[in-house]
Scaffold this motif. Structure first.
Motif, PDB file in Angstrom:
ATOM      1  N   ARG A 191     -22.599  16.925  -6.422  1.00  0.00           N
ATOM      2  CA  ARG A 191     -21.223  17.174  -6.708  1.00  0.00           C
ATOM      3  C   ARG A 191     -20.346  18.251  -5.735  1.00  0.00           C
ATOM      4  NH1 ARG A 191     -17.420  20.314  -9.492  1.00  0.00           N
ATOM      5  NH2 ARG A 191     -16.385  19.346 -11.434  1.00  0.00           N
ATOM      6  N   CYS A 192     -19.590  17.483  -4.928  1.00  0.00           N
ATOM      7  CA  CYS A 192     -18.702  18.363  -3.970  1.00  0.00           C
ATOM      8  C   CYS A 192     -18.159  19.319  -4.668  1.00  0.00           C
ATOM      9  CB  CYS A 192     -17.872  17.162  -3.298  1.00  0.00           C
ATOM     10  SG  CYS A 192     -16.934  18.384  -1.876  1.00  0.00           S
ATOM     11  N   THR A 193     -17.863  20.550  -3.966  1.00  0.00           N
ATOM     12  CA  THR A 193     -17.312  21.700  -4.717  1.00  0.00           C
ATOM     13  C   THR A 193     -15.869  21.707  -4.511  1.00  0.00           C
ATOM     14  OG1 THR A 193     -17.881  22.901  -2.681  1.00  0.00           O
ATOM     15  CG2 THR A 193     -19.137  23.251  -5.073  1.00  0.00           C
ATOM     16  N   HIS A 194     -15.493  20.542  -3.607  1.00  0.00           N
ATOM     17  CA  HIS A 194     -13.811  20.582  -3.447  1.00  0.00           C
ATOM     18  C   HIS A 194     -13.178  19.911  -4.877  1.00  0.00           C
ATOM     19  CE1 HIS A 194     -10.237  18.145  -1.604  1.00  0.00           C
ATOM     20  NE2 HIS A 194      -9.906  19.370  -1.726  1.00  0.00           N
ATOM     21  N   ARG A 195     -13.505  18.418  -4.731  1.00  0.00           N
ATOM     22  CA  ARG A 195     -13.021  17.673  -5.873  1.00  0.00           C
ATOM     23  C   ARG A 195     -14.089  16.766  -6.590  1.00  0.00           C
ATOM     24  NH1 ARG A 195      -7.164  16.607  -3.635  1.00  0.00           N
ATOM     25  NH2 ARG A 195      -7.337  14.681  -4.440  1.00  0.00           N
ATOM     26  N   ALA A 196     -15.284  17.483  -6.531  1.00  0.00           N
ATOM     27  CA  ALA A 196     -16.348  16.759  -7.373  1.00  0.00           C
ATOM     28  C   ALA A 196     -16.761  15.632  -7.005  1.00  0.00           C
ATOM     29  CB  ALA A 196     -15.963  16.526  -8.792  1.00  0.00           C
ATOM     30  N   ASN A 197     -16.674  14.740  -5.765  1.00  0.00           N
ATOM     31  CA  ASN A 197     -17.158  13.849  -5.206  1.00  0.00           C
ATOM     32  C   ASN A 197     -18.548  13.734  -4.982  1.00  0.00           C
ATOM     33  OD1 ASN A 197     -16.947  11.368  -2.856  1.00  0.00           O
ATOM     34  ND2 ASN A 197     -15.428  11.286  -4.219  1.00  0.00           N
ATOM     35  N   ALA A 198     -19.612  12.719  -5.454  1.00  0.00           N
ATOM     36  CA  ALA A 198     -20.949  12.880  -5.271  1.00  0.00           C
ATOM     37  C   ALA A 198     -21.073  12.865  -3.690  1.00  0.00           C
ATOM     38  CB  ALA A 198     -21.501  11.464  -5.913  1.00  0.00           C
ATOM     39  N   ARG A 244     -22.667  15.260   3.916  1.00  0.00           N
ATOM     40  CA  ARG A 244     -21.022  15.300   4.337  1.00  0.00           C
ATOM     41  C   ARG A 244     -20.326  14.423   3.121  1.00  0.00           C
ATOM     42  NH1 ARG A 244     -17.109  12.877   7.734  1.00  0.00           N
ATOM     43  NH2 ARG A 244     -15.659  14.450   8.408  1.00  0.00           N
ATOM     44  N   CYS A 245     -19.359  15.086   2.626  1.00  0.00           N
ATOM     45  CA  CYS A 245     -18.708  14.280   1.613  1.00  0.00           C
ATOM     46  C   CYS A 245     -17.709  13.384   2.093  1.00  0.00           C
ATOM     47  CB  CYS A 245     -17.850  15.300   0.799  1.00  0.00           C
ATOM     48  SG  CYS A 245     -16.777  14.692  -0.647  1.00  0.00           S
ATOM     49  N   ALA A 246     -17.721  12.049   1.593  1.00  0.00           N
ATOM     50  CA  ALA A 246     -16.961  11.109   2.342  1.00  0.00           C
ATOM     51  C   ALA A 246     -15.484  11.078   1.914  1.00  0.00           C
ATOM     52  CB  ALA A 246     -17.457   9.920   1.975  1.00  0.00           C
ATOM     53  N   TYR A 247     -15.365  12.083   0.939  1.00  0.00           N
ATOM     54  CA  TYR A 247     -13.851  11.963   0.544  1.00  0.00           C
ATOM     55  C   TYR A 247     -12.888  12.685   1.356  1.00  0.00           C
ATOM     56  CZ  TYR A 247     -10.197  11.535  -3.368  1.00  0.00           C
ATOM     57  OH  TYR A 247      -9.194  11.031  -4.220  1.00  0.00           O
ATOM     58  N   HIS A 248     -13.203  14.021   1.726  1.00  0.00           N
ATOM     59  CA  HIS A 248     -12.212  14.923   2.470  1.00  0.00           C
ATOM     60  C   HIS A 248     -13.233  15.319   3.499  1.00  0.00           C
ATOM     61  CE1 HIS A 248     -10.437  14.980  -1.480  1.00  0.00           C
ATOM     62  NE2 HIS A 248      -9.195  14.450  -0.756  1.00  0.00           N
ATOM     63  N   GLY A 249     -14.320  15.219   3.725  1.00  0.00           N
ATOM     64  CA  GLY A 249     -14.952  15.702   4.996  1.00  0.00           C
ATOM     65  C   GLY A 249     -15.835  16.822   4.968  1.00  0.00           C
ATOM     66  N   TRP A 250     -15.724  17.517   3.764  1.00  0.00           N
ATOM     67  CA  TRP A 250     -16.611  18.788   3.781  1.00  0.00           C
ATOM     68  C   TRP A 250     -18.097  18.670   3.964  1.00  0.00           C
ATOM     69  CZ3 TRP A 250     -14.841  22.797  -0.568  1.00  0.00           C
ATOM     70  CH2 TRP A 250     -13.542  22.931  -0.223  1.00  0.00           C
ATOM     71  N   THR A 251     -18.481  19.677   4.654  1.00  0.00           N
ATOM     72  CA  THR A 251     -20.069  19.504   5.200  1.00  0.00           C
ATOM     73  C   THR A 251     -20.905  20.444   4.631  1.00  0.00           C
ATOM     74  OG1 THR A 251     -19.092  18.180   7.044  1.00  0.00           O
ATOM     75  CG2 THR A 251     -21.613  19.018   7.169  1.00  0.00           C
TER      76      THR A 251
END
Ligand code: FES
Length: 442
Positions: free
Chosen positions: A83-90, A103-110
């Motif tokens: 669960r991405c700690t930005h906005r919860a994307n897997a 790497r989160c595909a939504y806004h690119g956090w790594t």
């Protein structure tokens, strides 16, 4: 998450010799099971041999929650919430693989392999108070490993894994692992998955049911007897020397050892007059000594449930995944042994395929029974399921385990005793646990 119904009377629903059918059909009870059993207790996640190298990962579930089991760059096994700690994307979509980062595909956090947040895209637009180190992937609060078996608990408080397992379970795991003369398993042969439209506990109970095989698997047993002369019905009848055991904490086993000792069946592979059978036997004796090697091979692994979701069956790790109150997935991992002649592992795989494989002769029988159970539960004039077999005839063994004859329902009663204990615990503990988990920053 739906609110749990207040005031389910578990004491009334689970009695010593029977359970009420609603424990398999009531969605509110299922919701509480997820919280109290799967999100609070120890749950099996995977085996360390599945992720031997840094960056190796497996995507798993603890209850409803998606979890990444990954080996980090230091060689440590991590359990990270997917669960991405930005906005919860897997952040992880693949079931298995090897990566250098997530790497989160939504806004690119790594995120690094240990969960640390190492890359924030367009970081210049965050306020000066933003701290990257506060936004790593959340870790499963507690992780425990025994002989390569990785368990996680989403609760930061509770009994230790050591306490949860207890000595009798650890001894059975040792028997399962020490079939390898180097004491190491290899759980990379693949996975065989199936699903069924019935409650998850039917698979749990059935895995430890020594009463059903001669009837449910009648055709398979008849085929085996015709082809090999081996009469498996001798093991699963009321005159058999086989045993059921309540190992405590909901763990239970079918104990084939007395039968194997009498028949010499557990030693069959090692004593086969083949070069590889002999080589295996010698490797076992070299490692463990003759007496212990004989004990391990006579046990032939184990046949044990580790409450709530792990079953070890001779050549197989079985993981039970509840999906809904009336839908379940089961993942079977055929287990190879390290340090043995290849023929030993080939024989183990063939044994797995013969009964459990997609073209196997036995597992589908059980699935049919589970779905018929769920249909039967729709008839509610008499809502009770009877678990009285062998009640009052159990004996307490020297190791503290409760023992019955192999067709007795000692194992079912063990499972339900633990189920009731967990389900009647104060929900306030869960609220505190969840709050504590929220404070843990990766
Ligand atoms: Fe993951 Fe935005 S949700 S980067």
């Amino acid at each position: 998450m739906r609110a749990a119904r207040v005031g389910i009377d578990y004491e009334a629903l689970v009695q010593e010799d029977r359970v009420h059918g609603s424990v398999y059909t009531d969605p509110a009870i299922y919701e509480e099971e997820m919280e109290k059993i799967f999100h609070r207790g120890w749950v099996y996640v995977g085996h360390t041999s599945e992720i031997p190298h840094p960056g190796d990962f497996r995507l798993r579930q603890i209850g409803r929650q998606s979890v990444i089991m990954v080996r980090d760059s230091q060689g440590q096994v991590q359990l990270l919430l997917n669960r991405c700690t930005h906005r919860a994307n897997a952040v992880c979509q693949m079931e298995r693989g090897n990566v250098t980062v997530f790497r989160c595909a939504y806004h690119g956090w790594t995120f690094a392999l240990d969960g640390d947040l190492v890359g924030v895209t367009y970081a210049d637009r965050y306020p000066s108070s933003f701290r990257k180190e506060e936004y790593g992937l959340r870790k499963v609060p507690r992780i425990g490993v025994y002989r390569g078996f990785v368990f996680g608990s989403l609760s930061p408080v509770g009994i230790t894994l050591d306490e949860h397992l207890g000595q009798p379970v650890k001894e059975q795991i040792d028997l399962f692992v020490d079939l390898s003369p180097v004491g190491e398993l290899d759980v990379t042969a693949g996975v065989h998955k199936y699903g069924y439209r019935a409650n998850w506990k039917f698979q749990v109970e059935n895995s430890m049911d020594g009463y059903h095989p001669n009837f449910t698997h009648q055709t398979f047993f008849a085929n085996i007897q015709r082809r090999t002369g081996v009469k498996l019905t001798d093991l699963f009848n009321s005159r058999s020397v086989g045993l059921t055991r309540d190992l405590g904490n909901g763990h239970a086993m079918l104990d084939f050892r007395p039968y194997n000792r009498a028949k010499g069946t557990g030693l069959r592979v090692a004593t086969m007059p083949t070069p590889w059978g002999q080589a295996y036997w010698e490797a076992m004796v070299n490692r463990y000594g003759k007496e212990r090697a004989q004990e391990i091979l006579t046990a032939g692994g184990t046949h044990m449930l580790i409450f709530p979701n792990l079953v070890l069956l001779g050549v197989q790790i079985r993981v039970i995944r509840p999906i809904r109150v009336d839908e379940t997935e089961v993942f079977l991992y055929p287990v190879l042994l390290q340090g043995v002649p290849p023929e030993v592992n080939a024989a183990r795989l063939r044994a797995h395929e013969a009964f459990y494989g997609p073209a196997g002769g036995g597992a589908t029988d059980d699935l049919e029974m589970f779905e018929r159970n769920q249909i039967g539960l729709s008839a509610q004039l008499d809502p009770w399921l009877l678990l009285a077999r062998g009640l009052g005839q159990e004996k307490r063994d020297a190791d503290g385990t409760l023992v019955g004859q192999i067709t007795d329902e000692v194992t079912q009663r063990a499972i339900w005793r633990q189920w009731k204990k967990v389900m009647t615990q104060d929900v306030a503990v869960r609220r505190r646990a969840r709050h504590g988990a929220a404070q843990q920053v990766g």
